[in-house]
Design a protein around this motif. Structure first.
Motif, PDB file in Angstrom:
ATOM      1  N   GLN A   2       0.836  -1.188   0.000  1.00 52.01           N
ATOM      2  CA  GLN A   2       0.000   0.000   0.000  1.00 52.01           C
ATOM      3  C   GLN A   2       0.876   1.245   0.000  1.00 52.01           C
ATOM      4  O   GLN A   2       1.837   1.337   0.753  1.00 52.01           O
ATOM      5  CB  GLN A   2      -0.909  -0.008   1.221  1.00 52.01           C
ATOM      6  N   GLN A   3       0.516   2.213  -0.860  1.00 54.46           N
ATOM      7  CA  GLN A   3       1.265   3.451  -0.911  1.00 54.46           C
ATOM      8  C   GLN A   3       0.608   4.480   0.006  1.00 54.46           C
ATOM      9  O   GLN A   3      -0.617   4.531   0.123  1.00 54.46           O
ATOM     10  CB  GLN A   3       1.306   4.001  -2.329  1.00 54.46           C
ATOM     11  N   THR A   4       1.424   5.297   0.653  1.00 51.36           N
ATOM     12  CA  THR A   4       0.928   6.352   1.510  1.00 51.36           C
ATOM     13  C   THR A   4       0.667   7.590   0.669  1.00 51.36           C
ATOM     14  O   THR A   4       1.493   7.962  -0.171  1.00 51.36           O
ATOM     15  CB  THR A   4       1.976   6.681   2.601  1.00 51.36           C
ATOM     16  N   ALA A   5      -0.491   8.208   0.886  1.00 53.17           N
ATOM     17  CA  ALA A   5      -0.816   9.443   0.176  1.00 53.17           C
ATOM     18  C   ALA A   5       0.116  10.555   0.647  1.00 53.17           C
ATOM     19  O   ALA A   5       0.466  10.636   1.823  1.00 53.17           O
ATOM     20  CB  ALA A   5      -2.265   9.824   0.436  1.00 53.17           C
ATOM     21  N   VAL A   6       0.514  11.394  -0.280  1.00 54.47           N
ATOM     22  CA  VAL A   6       1.410  12.495   0.030  1.00 54.47           C
ATOM     23  C   VAL A   6       0.661  13.812  -0.164  1.00 54.47           C
ATOM     24  O   VAL A   6       0.165  14.094  -1.257  1.00 54.47           O
ATOM     25  CB  VAL A   6       2.663  12.459  -0.883  1.00 54.47           C
ATOM     26  N   TYR A   7       0.566  14.601   0.920  1.00 56.44           N
ATOM     27  CA  TYR A   7      -0.093  15.906   0.829  1.00 56.44           C
ATOM     28  C   TYR A   7       0.650  16.774  -0.179  1.00 56.44           C
ATOM     29  O   TYR A   7       1.865  16.740  -0.267  1.00 56.44           O
ATOM     30  CB  TYR A   7      -0.122  16.596   2.193  1.00 56.44           C
ATOM     31  N   VAL A  12      -4.712  14.958  -3.115  1.00 59.37           N
ATOM     32  CA  VAL A  12      -4.646  14.352  -1.781  1.00 59.37           C
ATOM     33  C   VAL A  12      -5.027  15.355  -0.696  1.00 59.37           C
ATOM     34  O   VAL A  12      -5.808  15.034   0.215  1.00 59.37           O
ATOM     35  CB  VAL A  12      -3.252  13.737  -1.518  1.00 59.37           C
ATOM     36  N   SER A  16      -8.239  15.218   1.695  1.00 58.93           N
ATOM     37  CA  SER A  16      -7.997  15.175   3.134  1.00 58.93           C
ATOM     38  C   SER A  16      -8.774  16.262   3.873  1.00 58.93           C
ATOM     39  O   SER A  16      -9.107  16.106   5.050  1.00 58.93           O
ATOM     40  CB  SER A  16      -6.500  15.325   3.431  1.00 58.93           C
ATOM     41  N   ASP A 112      -7.034  14.466   9.961  1.00 52.11           N
ATOM     42  CA  ASP A 112      -5.916  13.712  10.490  1.00 52.11           C
ATOM     43  C   ASP A 112      -4.912  14.738  11.035  1.00 52.11           C
ATOM     44  O   ASP A 112      -4.671  15.767  10.395  1.00 52.11           O
ATOM     45  CB  ASP A 112      -5.289  12.887   9.354  1.00 52.11           C
ATOM     46  N   TYR A 118       0.148  19.995   8.330  1.00 51.15           N
ATOM     47  CA  TYR A 118       0.567  20.328   6.971  1.00 51.15           C
ATOM     48  C   TYR A 118      -0.180  21.567   6.473  1.00 51.15           C
ATOM     49  O   TYR A 118       0.425  22.494   5.930  1.00 51.15           O
ATOM     50  CB  TYR A 118       0.297  19.142   6.043  1.00 51.15           C
TER      51      TYR A 118
END
Length: 143
Positions: A2-7, A12, A16, A112, A118
């Motif tokens: 699984q890839q982590t989403a990048v802000y 993304v 979010s 989150d 961020y």
């Protein structure tokens, strides 16, 4: 794997934030806080009596800025945030007041914690540019 989403990549950040409805909730809380907090009085006085248009413009701007639909340009045309805001004498204190209202509004959202951090970090950049543009236009001394 699984890839982590990048802000900041694709949509993304927009997703979010809860899409446009999530952004509208954020903006509603932001302007409510600006209305209620005594320390935001000077900032609030820069706005008209009604915040309806400002709320829509901010939500639409944030949509595109966070990688979602470019609602601001579709509805209102192009904008250069620092130069637009330079029409008012915005100093560090007003900028910090704006950021404080936004920080409190962000904490009220179901974001989150990593996204909340961020988002506030990202918002500091245009806030600093607005102060600089205002200094250049109004001759406000740096602090």
């Amino acid at each position: 794997m699984q890839q982590t989403a990048v802000y900041g990549v694709d949509d993304v950040s927009y997703q979010s934030a809860g899409g446009i409805e999530g952004l509208r909730r954020l903006v509603a809380d932001f302007y409510r806080l600006m209305d209620e907090l005594p320390e935001a009085r000077a900032l609030r006085q820069l706005h008209g009596e009604s915040l309806t248009l400002a709320s829509d413009k901010l939500a639409c701007f944030l949509s595109g800025w966070l990688g979602g639909p470019k609602l601001f340009s579709e509805q209102y045309g192009a904008i250069a945030i620092p130069s637009f805001h330079a029409q008012w004498p915005i100093d560090e204190a007003l900028s910090q007041s704006w950021l404080n209202c936004m920080a409190q509004a962000i904490t009220l959202q179901p974001y989150d914690p990593a996204f909340a951090d961020y988002l506030l970090r990202q918002l500091r950049m245009p806030a600093q540019r607005i102060v600089q543009a205002s200094r250049n236009r109004h001759g406000i001394a740096g602090q």
